[in-house]
Design a protein around this motif. Sequence first.
Motif, PDB file in Angstrom:
ATOM      1  N   CYS A  32     -50.243 -21.236  27.533  1.00 15.31           N
ATOM      2  CA  CYS A  32     -51.103 -20.004  26.884  1.00 15.31           C
ATOM      3  C   CYS A  32     -51.339 -18.881  27.666  1.00 15.31           C
ATOM      4  O   CYS A  32     -51.512 -19.071  29.038  1.00 15.31           O
ATOM      5  CB  CYS A  32     -52.677 -20.670  26.766  1.00 15.31           C
ATOM      6  SG  CYS A  32     -53.598 -19.538  26.029  1.00 15.31           S
ATOM      7  N   SER A  33     -51.115 -17.744  27.561  1.00 15.38           N
ATOM      8  CA  SER A  33     -51.043 -16.510  28.218  1.00 15.38           C
ATOM      9  C   SER A  33     -52.032 -15.547  27.476  1.00 15.38           C
ATOM     10  O   SER A  33     -51.916 -15.188  26.379  1.00 15.38           O
ATOM     11  CB  SER A  33     -49.582 -16.011  28.124  1.00 15.38           C
ATOM     12  OG  SER A  33     -49.752 -14.538  28.860  1.00 15.38           O
ATOM     13  N   CYS A  34     -53.072 -15.306  28.007  1.00 16.47           N
ATOM     14  CA  CYS A  34     -54.078 -14.391  27.457  1.00 16.47           C
ATOM     15  C   CYS A  34     -53.799 -12.836  28.088  1.00 16.47           C
ATOM     16  O   CYS A  34     -53.772 -12.821  29.172  1.00 16.47           O
ATOM     17  CB  CYS A  34     -55.506 -15.166  27.930  1.00 16.47           C
ATOM     18  SG  CYS A  34     -55.826 -16.810  27.309  1.00 16.47           S
ATOM     19  N   SER A  36     -55.239  -9.460  29.211  1.00 14.48           N
ATOM     20  CA  SER A  36     -56.547  -8.863  29.855  1.00 14.48           C
ATOM     21  C   SER A  36     -56.546  -7.244  29.390  1.00 14.48           C
ATOM     22  O   SER A  36     -55.881  -6.591  29.555  1.00 14.48           O
ATOM     23  CB  SER A  36     -56.363  -8.992  31.137  1.00 14.48           C
ATOM     24  OG  SER A  36     -57.515  -8.194  32.063  1.00 14.48           O
ATOM     25  N   THR A  87     -59.292 -24.758  15.227  1.00 11.85           N
ATOM     26  CA  THR A  87     -58.375 -24.479  16.702  1.00 11.85           C
ATOM     27  C   THR A  87     -57.517 -25.729  16.789  1.00 11.85           C
ATOM     28  O   THR A  87     -57.525 -26.800  16.385  1.00 11.85           O
ATOM     29  CB  THR A  87     -59.338 -24.556  17.767  1.00 11.85           C
ATOM     30  OG1 THR A  87     -58.809 -24.060  18.763  1.00 11.85           O
ATOM     31  CG2 THR A  87     -60.023 -25.856  17.730  1.00 11.85           C
ATOM     32  N   CYS A  94     -52.947 -22.361  23.298  1.00 10.38           N
ATOM     33  CA  CYS A  94     -54.183 -21.594  23.374  1.00 10.38           C
ATOM     34  C   CYS A  94     -55.427 -22.088  22.387  1.00 10.38           C
ATOM     35  O   CYS A  94     -56.344 -21.114  22.261  1.00 10.38           O
ATOM     36  CB  CYS A  94     -54.174 -19.894  22.893  1.00 10.38           C
ATOM     37  SG  CYS A  94     -53.156 -19.391  24.206  1.00 10.38           S
ATOM     38  N   THR A  96     -58.941 -24.421  21.680  1.00 12.55           N
ATOM     39  CA  THR A  96     -59.924 -24.662  22.147  1.00 12.55           C
ATOM     40  C   THR A  96     -60.835 -25.525  21.913  1.00 12.55           C
ATOM     41  O   THR A  96     -60.496 -26.283  20.743  1.00 12.55           O
ATOM     42  CB  THR A  96     -60.887 -23.200  22.414  1.00 12.55           C
ATOM     43  OG1 THR A  96     -61.793 -23.329  23.245  1.00 12.55           O
ATOM     44  CG2 THR A  96     -61.526 -22.909  21.029  1.00 12.55           C
ATOM     45  N   TYR A 121     -59.458 -19.277  19.678  1.00 11.83           N
ATOM     46  CA  TYR A 121     -58.562 -19.654  20.803  1.00 11.83           C
ATOM     47  C   TYR A 121     -59.109 -19.704  22.106  1.00 11.83           C
ATOM     48  O   TYR A 121     -60.370 -19.283  22.153  1.00 11.83           O
ATOM     49  CB  TYR A 121     -57.609 -18.541  20.717  1.00 11.83           C
ATOM     50  CG  TYR A 121     -56.597 -18.274  19.551  1.00 11.83           C
ATOM     51  CD1 TYR A 121     -55.423 -18.878  19.435  1.00 11.83           C
ATOM     52  CD2 TYR A 121     -57.171 -17.345  18.437  1.00 11.83           C
ATOM     53  CE1 TYR A 121     -55.026 -18.740  18.136  1.00 11.83           C
ATOM     54  CE2 TYR A 121     -56.518 -17.146  17.444  1.00 11.83           C
ATOM     55  CZ  TYR A 121     -55.314 -17.720  17.239  1.00 11.83           C
ATOM     56  OH  TYR A 121     -54.447 -17.731  15.997  1.00 11.83           O
ATOM     57  N   SER A 122     -58.537 -20.312  22.983  1.00 14.21           N
ATOM     58  CA  SER A 122     -59.226 -20.106  24.421  1.00 14.21           C
ATOM     59  C   SER A 122     -59.260 -18.769  24.989  1.00 14.21           C
ATOM     60  O   SER A 122     -60.198 -18.792  26.204  1.00 14.21           O
ATOM     61  CB  SER A 122     -58.509 -21.156  25.343  1.00 14.21           C
ATOM     62  OG  SER A 122     -57.284 -20.714  25.264  1.00 14.21           O
ATOM     63  N   CYS A 123     -58.442 -18.010  24.524  1.00 15.58           N
ATOM     64  CA  CYS A 123     -58.563 -16.575  24.846  1.00 15.58           C
ATOM     65  C   CYS A 123     -59.766 -15.590  24.579  1.00 15.58           C
ATOM     66  O   CYS A 123     -59.503 -15.393  23.366  1.00 15.58           O
ATOM     67  CB  CYS A 123     -57.199 -15.837  24.972  1.00 15.58           C
ATOM     68  SG  CYS A 123     -55.743 -16.630  25.367  1.00 15.58           S
ATOM     69  N   TYR A 126     -61.837 -10.887  27.788  1.00 14.65           N
ATOM     70  CA  TYR A 126     -61.427 -10.751  29.293  1.00 14.65           C
ATOM     71  C   TYR A 126     -60.721  -9.454  30.089  1.00 14.65           C
ATOM     72  O   TYR A 126     -60.161  -8.898  29.149  1.00 14.65           O
ATOM     73  CB  TYR A 126     -60.330 -11.993  29.439  1.00 14.65           C
ATOM     74  CG  TYR A 126     -59.818 -12.147  30.893  1.00 14.65           C
ATOM     75  CD1 TYR A 126     -60.715 -12.632  32.002  1.00 14.65           C
ATOM     76  CD2 TYR A 126     -58.493 -11.708  31.439  1.00 14.65           C
ATOM     77  CE1 TYR A 126     -60.332 -12.709  33.185  1.00 14.65           C
ATOM     78  CE2 TYR A 126     -58.174 -12.058  32.505  1.00 14.65           C
ATOM     79  CZ  TYR A 126     -59.094 -12.353  33.377  1.00 14.65           C
ATOM     80  OH  TYR A 126     -58.432 -12.679  34.852  1.00 14.65           O
TER      81      TYR A 126
END
Length: 197
Positions: A32-34, A36, A87, A94, A96, A121-123, A126
Motif C-alpha cells: 500500500c502506497s499512500c 502525502s 474495506t 490499503c 483498514t 482505506y488505511s490512507c 496525511y
Amino acid sequence: MRFPWRLPAAGAVTVLLATGLGVAAPGTACACSCASFTTPEEAVSHASGVFVARATDVASGGFTDTYQFAVSEVFKGDVGPTTTVGTLSDGNGCGTGFEVGREYLLFVSRPYDVSAAWEAYSCGPYTGTPFDVRAATERVYGAARAPSADGPVHRITPWTRMTAAVPLPLLAVGAAAAVGLSWWVVSAMRRRRRATD
C-alpha cells in the motif's frame, strides 16, 4: 435402463471445486502506497464523503469487511443516519479496520471493491507532519451538519452476511450448477418414463 448420472454429477462437482478454489485462493499481496499532500487543507479535500460516525456492527468474510455506522455529523456527501463502509480485510490493497463501539472521523470514497455505501482505506489525510484533522476539515467544509433524515439508509442485512461468508461468484456458480443438475435429473426421469411406456 441405466442412466450415466455419475458423469454429469462429477462434472458439476469439478466445476464447483475449481471455481471455489479460484475465488477462495489468496491473491497476490500488494504493497500500500499512500500519497502525502502539501497542506492539511489539501489532505482533507480528497474524499467523496466525510462524516463522524460510531461503528455499530461488522460483517466479515473473504477479502472484504463491511461495517455499519451510526452517523452523528456530516461534512461532505449525502449521508443518512445509518450507513455502511466496506474495506478490504487484513490490510490488503490499503484496506483498514474499525472497532465496533468506537467513533471515527471518516474520509471515504465511492465503493469500488466492496458492496457497501462507501469504501474506506488505511490512507487517511496525511502531509508528512501531524496536524489537527478535525480543524482542517472544518476549515475546508465548514461546520458539520446533522445526517439527512431523508438521506440514504444502508444497513448490514442477512444478504450482506451471507455474501461476506461465501463470495458472490461462488454463490452464482453454485446456483447455476444446481439448476443444471435439476434440469438433467428431470430430463432423465422423463426419458425413463418414455422408455417404459
